[in-house]
Design an enzyme around this catalytic site. Structure first.
Site, PDB file in Angstrom:
ATOM      1  N   GLU A   9       0.849  -1.248  -0.032  1.00 36.20           N
ATOM      2  CA  GLU A   9       0.147   0.370   0.001  1.00 36.20           C
ATOM      3  C   GLU A   9       1.018   1.276   0.010  1.00 36.20           C
ATOM      4  O   GLU A   9       0.823   1.952   0.989  1.00 36.20           O
ATOM      5  CB  GLU A   9      -0.885   0.091   1.160  1.00 36.20           C
ATOM      6  CG  GLU A   9      -1.705  -1.246   1.155  1.00 36.20           C
ATOM      7  CD  GLU A   9      -2.769  -1.106   2.583  1.00 36.20           C
ATOM      8  OE1 GLU A   9      -2.786  -0.224   3.209  1.00 36.20           O
ATOM      9  OE2 GLU A   9      -3.668  -1.918   2.624  1.00 36.20           O
ATOM     10  N   GLU A  64      -5.550  -8.372   1.040  1.00 32.96           N
ATOM     11  CA  GLU A  64      -6.021  -8.091   2.238  1.00 32.96           C
ATOM     12  C   GLU A  64      -7.516  -7.602   2.277  1.00 32.96           C
ATOM     13  O   GLU A  64      -7.878  -6.981   1.135  1.00 32.96           O
ATOM     14  CB  GLU A  64      -5.502  -6.815   2.979  1.00 32.96           C
ATOM     15  CG  GLU A  64      -3.919  -6.981   3.540  1.00 32.96           C
ATOM     16  CD  GLU A  64      -3.407  -5.875   4.049  1.00 32.96           C
ATOM     17  OE1 GLU A  64      -4.240  -4.834   4.498  1.00 32.96           O
ATOM     18  OE2 GLU A  64      -2.445  -5.732   4.327  1.00 32.96           O
TER      19      GLU A  64
HETATM   20  O1  IFM Z   1      -3.522  -3.268   9.272  1.00 34.69           O
HETATM   21  C1  IFM Z   1      -3.471  -2.698   8.053  1.00 34.69           C
HETATM   22  C2  IFM Z   1      -2.442  -3.134   7.189  1.00 34.69           C
HETATM   23  O2  IFM Z   1      -1.146  -3.196   7.832  1.00 34.69           O
HETATM   24  C3  IFM Z   1      -2.339  -2.503   5.833  1.00 34.69           C
HETATM   25  N1  IFM Z   1      -3.603  -2.651   5.376  1.00 34.69           N
HETATM   26  C4  IFM Z   1      -4.915  -2.240   6.027  1.00 34.69           C
HETATM   27  C5  IFM Z   1      -4.734  -2.838   7.634  1.00 34.69           C
HETATM   28  C6  IFM Z   1      -6.039  -2.437   8.285  1.00 34.69           C
HETATM   29  O3  IFM Z   1      -5.892  -1.145   8.564  1.00 34.69           O
END
Ligand code: IFM
Length: 451
Positions: free
Chosen positions: A174, A362
């Site tokens: 990200e 994710e």
């Molecule tokens: O915890 C984070 C992760 O590190 C990166 N993506 C979003 C998740 C939730 O906020």
């Protein structure tokens, strides 16, 4: 609001044999283990020296994964989860960011990956999940163009060390978040603000995502290489032309800024003219250097954002209307629960020529989990996962690219600026005792994957 507990009709088999199922986690959020030569990261510094985290929490111990990984790997196995996405800690491997390699750091990751394999779990690596060595931040961090060579050195050390044990690699986690929250809004480490910090950080991250991919390919034969992007479905707050235009600007920043340059499309300056200032940081030849061949892209989608025109917001003239203000069902992060967001994102990214495969690296939710009678009944998370996975299926059935899905996260962990308050795990962690309790959602995921 009554929550229906489970959708009985959703089956893993609908997604086909090739579809990859897994769970994600990251080093800085779980590992602790500030020992054996690990250097300080920007997050260690932000939390312990600047004391910038909610409730003054720090990642010093986190889930103590550094010592407890055998237990956590055995939990992954017991849940029947075949793939585990985890990040390497740059300051554990190169404590000063460059130069001297910490052999104990590499040994630890070798042990972790061996443990995964022993348990029949395929490890997937993220090379950079936000824990920049503090030593490099002292030299400007992502703002300093030297990060191109620092990053190349780090990636080359890692890919050389793990070339025989790791097939699946992700370069950045990200970049939109670590540059936006860390170098524009100042709410994440290293806590810098403004366009003059943000734009060079963006450009260097764009270059590093491509340099990282090339470096891994150079070292690792048959590597399966991707990188990950945060994304949110964007809708205008009203039908007004101004809200539509504001929504388009936010979409550009959140969803297009990092993918388009690596596909050879350059920066989306036309849709957000303030971005033109990034040209100051572009050197001759960078347009070629930014392009990367990825076998897959990882998308990380949790919600949608509703956007309103806001004349006084500097640069972007838009604001996101928070879910609690809109009075819609939301998680502990105040993120609207909006399963169709993931469908819309798969549709959007599938339309880019050059995107070969899309893996949801994710997706998950933080709720206010409680232990009752030694159990955690998190039916809201079960409903969340089931509804989002249904939308992944819908996208696949409609012919969009959808090749894998990883739940965020294996365990509750250090949620950056929010400390330990939001709990995202399939596994509950009591941060006083480090005791783990598999939540009902963990058992739900196991049943989904194994029945
Ligand atoms: O915890 C984070 C992760 O590190 C990166 N993506 C979003 C998740 C939730 O906020």
């Amino acid at each position: 609001m009554t929550i229906k507990k489970e959708r009985p009709d959703l089956k893993r088999a609908y997604f086909g044999e090739e579809f990859v199922w897994g769970v994600s986690s990251s080093a800085a959020q779980t590992e602790g283990g500030n020992e054996d030569g690990k250097g300080m990261s920007v997050w260690d510094h932000f939390a312990t020296k600047k004391r910038k985290i909610l409730n003054k929490h720090t990642p010093e111990i986190a889930c103590d994964f550094y010592h407890r990984y055998p237990e956590d790997v055995s939990i992954i196995k017991s849940l029947g989860i075949p793939n585990f996405r985890y990040s390497l800690s740059w300051p554990r491997i190169l404590p000063d960011g460059t130069g001297k390699i910490n052999k104990k750091g590499l040994d630890y990751y070798h042990r972790l990956f061996d443990e995964c394999r022993k348990n029949g779990i395929e490890p997937w690596i993220t090379l950079y999940h936000w824990d920049l060595p503090h030593a490099l931040q002292l030299k400007g961090g992502w703002k300093n163009r030297d990060i191109l060579k620092w990053f190349e050195e780090y990636v080359s050390v890692c890919s050389h060390a793990f070339k025989d044990s790791i097939k699946n690699w992700m370069i950045l986690n990200e970049p939109g978040v670590f540059t936006g929250a860390g170098y524009f809004l100042g709410v994440h480490a290293p806590g810098e603000r403004g366009l003059k910090n943000f734009l060079p950080a963006v450009h260097h991250a764009v270059l590093c995502q491509a340099i990282g991919a090339k470096t891994v390919r150079r070292e690792v034969k048959h590597a399966h290489v991707g990188t990950t992007f945060s994304c949110s479905h964007i809708t205008p707050h009203s039908n007004s032309i101004k809200d539509h235009a504001a929504a388009n600007r936010v979409d550009t920043i959140l969803n297009r800024l990092f993918i388009e340059p690596c596909l050879g499309m350059g920066y989306p300056i036309k849709d957000i003219p303030i971005l033109k200032k990034i040209e100051k940081y572009i050197h001759p030849g960078d347009d070629k250097l930014m392009k990367a061949e990825f076998d897959f892209i990882g998308i990380q989608c949790y919600t949608r954002e509703v956007v309103q025109h806001a004349f006084f917001m500097p640069h972007i003239k838009a604001r996101v209307v928070p879910a609690n203000r809109r009075k819609v069902y939301h998680t502990a992060m105040d993120w609207e629960v909006y399963p169709e967001a993931i469908y819309q994102m798969l549709k959007k990214y599938s339309s880019y020529p050059g995107v070969k495969k899309i893996i949801i690296t994710e997706n998950g939710a933080a709720f206010n989990d409680k232990i009752t009678h030694k159990k955690v009944d998190d039916h809201e998370r079960i409903k969340f996962l089931s509804d989002y996975i249904s939308q992944v299926y819908r996208a696949k059935a409609d012919g969009y690219k959808a090749d894998g899905y990883f739940v965020w996260a294996l365990t509750d962990n250090f949620e950056w600026a929010e400390g330990y308050y939001p709990r995202f795990g399939l596994v509950y962690v009591d941060f006083e005792t480090q005791k783990r309790i598999i939540k009902d959602s963990g058992y739900w995921y196991r049943n989904f994957l194994t029945r």
